[in-house]
Design a protein around this motif. Structure first.
Motif, PDB file in Angstrom:
ATOM      1  N   PRO A  29      13.046  17.189  -6.767  1.00 59.83           N
ATOM      2  CA  PRO A  29      12.840  17.515  -5.333  1.00 59.83           C
ATOM      3  C   PRO A  29      12.335  16.320  -4.514  1.00 59.83           C
ATOM      4  CG  PRO A  29      11.699  19.088  -6.777  1.00 59.83           C
ATOM      5  CD  PRO A  29      12.168  17.977  -7.644  1.00 59.83           C
ATOM      6  N   CYS A  30      11.755  15.338  -5.159  1.00 56.35           N
ATOM      7  CA  CYS A  30      11.211  14.175  -4.448  1.00 56.35           C
ATOM      8  C   CYS A  30      12.332  13.346  -3.813  1.00 56.35           C
ATOM      9  CB  CYS A  30      10.417  13.267  -5.399  1.00 56.35           C
ATOM     10  SG  CYS A  30       9.337  14.136  -6.549  1.00 56.35           S
ATOM     11  N   LEU A  31      13.555  13.444  -4.397  1.00 53.12           N
ATOM     12  CA  LEU A  31      14.656  12.587  -3.943  1.00 53.12           C
ATOM     13  C   LEU A  31      15.057  12.881  -2.505  1.00 53.12           C
ATOM     14  CD1 LEU A  31      16.872  12.580  -7.173  1.00 53.12           C
ATOM     15  CD2 LEU A  31      15.084  10.960  -6.488  1.00 53.12           C
ATOM     16  N   LEU A  32      14.772  14.115  -2.031  1.00 53.96           N
ATOM     17  CA  LEU A  32      15.109  14.477  -0.651  1.00 53.96           C
ATOM     18  C   LEU A  32      14.421  13.556   0.353  1.00 53.96           C
ATOM     19  CD1 LEU A  32      14.947  18.368  -0.773  1.00 53.96           C
ATOM     20  CD2 LEU A  32      16.964  16.949  -0.368  1.00 53.96           C
ATOM     21  N   CYS A  33      13.310  12.950  -0.061  1.00 49.88           N
ATOM     22  CA  CYS A  33      12.588  12.051   0.841  1.00 49.88           C
ATOM     23  C   CYS A  33      12.339  10.661   0.233  1.00 49.88           C
ATOM     24  CB  CYS A  33      11.248  12.650   1.234  1.00 49.88           C
ATOM     25  SG  CYS A  33      11.387  14.185   2.163  1.00 49.88           S
ATOM     26  N   HIS A  34      12.588  10.499  -1.068  1.00 46.77           N
ATOM     27  CA  HIS A  34      12.324   9.205  -1.709  1.00 46.77           C
ATOM     28  C   HIS A  34      13.526   8.670  -2.490  1.00 46.77           C
ATOM     29  CE1 HIS A  34       8.072   9.312  -0.706  1.00 46.77           C
ATOM     30  NE2 HIS A  34       7.923  10.483  -1.271  1.00 46.77           N
ATOM     31  N   GLY A  35      14.683   9.365  -2.418  1.00 48.63           N
ATOM     32  CA  GLY A  35      15.847   8.954  -3.213  1.00 48.63           C
ATOM     33  C   GLY A  35      16.677   7.867  -2.532  1.00 48.63           C
ATOM     34  N   TYR A  49       7.631   0.808   8.345  1.00 50.66           N
ATOM     35  CA  TYR A  49       7.609  -0.151   7.229  1.00 50.66           C
ATOM     36  C   TYR A  49       7.801   0.546   5.892  1.00 50.66           C
ATOM     37  CZ  TYR A  49       5.736  -2.849  11.049  1.00 50.66           C
ATOM     38  OH  TYR A  49       5.574  -3.448  12.272  1.00 50.66           O
ATOM     39  N   ASP A  50       8.473   1.704   5.916  1.00 52.09           N
ATOM     40  CA  ASP A  50       8.675   2.496   4.703  1.00 52.09           C
ATOM     41  C   ASP A  50       9.375   1.707   3.594  1.00 52.09           C
ATOM     42  OD1 ASP A  50       8.906   4.669   2.985  1.00 52.09           O
ATOM     43  OD2 ASP A  50      10.839   5.284   3.840  1.00 52.09           O
ATOM     44  N   LYS A  51       8.751   1.730   2.388  1.00 54.72           N
ATOM     45  CA  LYS A  51       9.394   1.086   1.235  1.00 54.72           C
ATOM     46  C   LYS A  51       9.703   2.111   0.151  1.00 54.72           C
ATOM     47  CE  LYS A  51       5.953  -2.233   1.526  1.00 54.72           C
ATOM     48  NZ  LYS A  51       4.954  -2.979   0.786  1.00 54.72           N
ATOM     49  N   ALA A  52       9.369   3.402   0.438  1.00 54.06           N
ATOM     50  CA  ALA A  52       9.367   4.412  -0.629  1.00 54.06           C
ATOM     51  C   ALA A  52      10.689   5.147  -0.779  1.00 54.06           C
ATOM     52  CB  ALA A  52       8.223   5.394  -0.384  1.00 54.06           C
ATOM     53  N   THR A  53      11.803   4.396  -0.872  1.00 46.57           N
ATOM     54  CA  THR A  53      13.101   5.038  -1.096  1.00 46.57           C
ATOM     55  C   THR A  53      13.813   4.356  -2.267  1.00 46.57           C
ATOM     56  OG1 THR A  53      14.146   3.532   0.487  1.00 46.57           O
ATOM     57  CG2 THR A  53      13.406   5.641   1.346  1.00 46.57           C
ATOM     58  N   GLY A  54      14.942   4.939  -2.651  1.00 49.27           N
ATOM     59  CA  GLY A  54      15.750   4.332  -3.717  1.00 49.27           C
ATOM     60  C   GLY A  54      15.310   4.734  -5.116  1.00 49.27           C
ATOM     61  N   ASP A  73      11.395   7.852 -12.536  1.00 44.35           N
ATOM     62  CA  ASP A  73      10.789   6.569 -12.138  1.00 44.35           C
ATOM     63  C   ASP A  73       9.289   6.732 -11.917  1.00 44.35           C
ATOM     64  OD1 ASP A  73      13.149   5.187 -12.147  1.00 44.35           O
ATOM     65  OD2 ASP A  73      13.435   5.197  -9.954  1.00 44.35           O
ATOM     66  N   LEU A  74       8.590   5.625 -12.080  1.00 41.19           N
ATOM     67  CA  LEU A  74       7.168   5.604 -11.718  1.00 41.19           C
ATOM     68  C   LEU A  74       7.100   5.442 -10.197  1.00 41.19           C
ATOM     69  CD1 LEU A  74       4.123   5.305 -12.488  1.00 41.19           C
ATOM     70  CD2 LEU A  74       4.534   2.854 -12.634  1.00 41.19           C
ATOM     71  N   ARG A  75       6.539   6.432  -9.535  1.00 45.29           N
ATOM     72  CA  ARG A  75       6.503   6.403  -8.063  1.00 45.29           C
ATOM     73  C   ARG A  75       5.241   5.707  -7.555  1.00 45.29           C
ATOM     74  NH1 ARG A  75       6.003   5.698  -3.736  1.00 45.29           N
ATOM     75  NH2 ARG A  75       6.201   6.991  -1.903  1.00 45.29           N
ATOM     76  N   GLY A  76       4.149   5.849  -8.344  1.00 43.60           N
ATOM     77  CA  GLY A  76       2.862   5.280  -7.928  1.00 43.60           C
ATOM     78  C   GLY A  76       1.776   5.884  -8.796  1.00 43.60           C
ATOM     79  N   ALA A  77       0.593   6.017  -8.241  1.00 47.09           N
ATOM     80  CA  ALA A  77      -0.490   6.594  -9.037  1.00 47.09           C
ATOM     81  C   ALA A  77      -1.494   7.277  -8.139  1.00 47.09           C
ATOM     82  CB  ALA A  77      -1.192   5.513  -9.856  1.00 47.09           C
ATOM     83  N   ILE A  78      -2.204   8.182  -8.773  1.00 42.24           N
ATOM     84  CA  ILE A  78      -3.339   8.791  -8.111  1.00 42.24           C
ATOM     85  C   ILE A  78      -4.545   7.928  -8.457  1.00 42.24           C
ATOM     86  CG2 ILE A  78      -4.487  10.425  -9.656  1.00 42.24           C
ATOM     87  CD1 ILE A  78      -3.590  12.468  -7.471  1.00 42.24           C
ATOM     88  N   SER A  79      -5.399   7.692  -7.483  1.00 44.03           N
ATOM     89  CA  SER A  79      -6.528   6.785  -7.721  1.00 44.03           C
ATOM     90  C   SER A  79      -7.819   7.454  -7.253  1.00 44.03           C
ATOM     91  CB  SER A  79      -6.282   5.495  -6.935  1.00 44.03           C
ATOM     92  OG  SER A  79      -7.444   4.703  -6.922  1.00 44.03           O
ATOM     93  N   ILE A  80      -8.799   7.511  -8.151  1.00 48.51           N
ATOM     94  CA  ILE A  80     -10.076   8.165  -7.829  1.00 48.51           C
ATOM     95  C   ILE A  80     -11.232   7.187  -8.039  1.00 48.51           C
ATOM     96  CG2 ILE A  80     -11.600  10.131  -8.319  1.00 48.51           C
ATOM     97  CD1 ILE A  80      -9.254  11.618  -9.481  1.00 48.51           C
ATOM     98  N   THR A  81     -12.141   7.134  -7.101  1.00 52.61           N
ATOM     99  CA  THR A  81     -13.333   6.300  -7.246  1.00 52.61           C
ATOM    100  C   THR A  81     -14.559   7.152  -7.000  1.00 52.61           C
ATOM    101  OG1 THR A  81     -12.158   4.384  -6.373  1.00 52.61           O
ATOM    102  CG2 THR A  81     -14.560   4.260  -6.386  1.00 52.61           C
ATOM    103  N   LYS A  82     -15.564   6.999  -7.880  1.00 57.39           N
ATOM    104  CA  LYS A  82     -16.828   7.714  -7.656  1.00 57.39           C
ATOM    105  C   LYS A  82     -17.967   6.724  -7.843  1.00 57.39           C
ATOM    106  CE  LYS A  82     -19.238  11.939  -8.743  1.00 57.39           C
ATOM    107  NZ  LYS A  82     -19.050  13.280  -9.264  1.00 57.39           N
ATOM    108  N   ILE A  83     -18.912   6.736  -6.924  1.00 56.37           N
ATOM    109  CA  ILE A  83     -20.089   5.891  -7.067  1.00 56.37           C
ATOM    110  C   ILE A  83     -21.015   6.540  -8.083  1.00 56.37           C
ATOM    111  CG2 ILE A  83     -22.148   5.057  -5.852  1.00 56.37           C
ATOM    112  CD1 ILE A  83     -20.353   4.665  -3.399  1.00 56.37           C
TER     113      ILE A  83
END
Ligand code: HEC
Length: 193
Positions: free
Chosen positions: A147-153, A172-177, A182-192
């Motif tokens: 389903p992600c391909l509808l906006c990132h394919g 400046y969208d780079k999130a297609t193709g 594929d690895l799309r990115g990552a979730i990133s969490i920071t806690k003090i």
């Protein structure tokens, strides 16, 4: 009497410092907790996406999606006292550009993916010291599903009306193709700490 109190206070303080100094950071104590935040964030985001796709198609989903991601980030900051976001080298929103730590982990995820060793539940957790502050950092990959391909394919796969909105909102969208898996990115969490 006052003197005794001061000595007692100093002892307690010394003990506290000694304890916190000796307390080893055991990342396995935190991994499940952070993985829980990541799953909650992604589940909420996906359910909003699906609901809006069903009700108004990709056009509605595009507009709602962006606000939802930013809103969820804010909610988690207020309720759980953590910073949670999505990052990608091929980002759509410039807010989602990885910092140095995130970039290093993303490279590692890319390397694992190239060797076929990246799993959906691969996680990285580390204690870092930034500007004199101890922080726990956690990252988990985000993979592309159909389903992600509808906006990132590929351009031919992206819904034309969605493409129009994306072009207007994210010049400046780079999130297609992308392709499924594929690895799309990552979730990133920071806690003090
Ligand atoms: C309806 C269109 C739409 C669909 C479908 C969609 N996305 Fe997105 N995606 C967006 C938009 C719009 C943004 C920018 C969000 C923002 O402003 O924070 C985005 C951003 C992201 C980001 C943050 C990094 C960046 O590029 O800024 C990731 C990661 C991501 N999407 C992954 C996915 C995955 C995985 C799926 C499938 C499960 C998916 N998306 C499906 C529209 C979509």
């Amino acid at each position: 009497m006052k003197f005794k109190k001061i000595i007692l206070m100093s002892l307690v303080l010394a003990l506290l410092f000694a304890c916190s100094d000796n307390k080893e950071f055991n990342k396995e104590d935190y991994r499940a907790e952070f993985d829980g935040y990541a799953k909650e964030f992604m589940t909420e985001l996906k359910s909003v996406l699906q609901k809006n796709m069903k009700e108004g198609g990709p056009v509605k989903a595009v507009t709602v999606c962006s606000d939802t991601a930013q809103m969820l980030t804010q909610n988690f900051a207020e309720v759980e006292n953590i910073e949670i976001k999505r990052v990608s080298f091929k980002n759509r929103n410039p807010n989602n550009i990885p910092d140095e730590f995130e970039g290093d982990v993303l490279y590692e995820f890319e390397r694992l993916a190239a060797n076929g060793n990246l799993k959906k539940d691969t996680t990285v957790i580390k204690k870092v010291r930034e500007d004199g502050i101890d922080k726990i950092k956690f990252m988990k990959p985000i993979m592309v599903e159909a389903p992600c391909l509808l906006c990132h394919g590929q351009q031919t796969e992206i819904m034309p009306q969605a493409a129009e909105i994306i072009k207007n909102n994210y010049p400046y969208d780079k999130a297609t193709g992308y392709k499924v898996g594929d690895l799309r990115g990552a979730i990133s969490i920071t806690k003090i700490m």
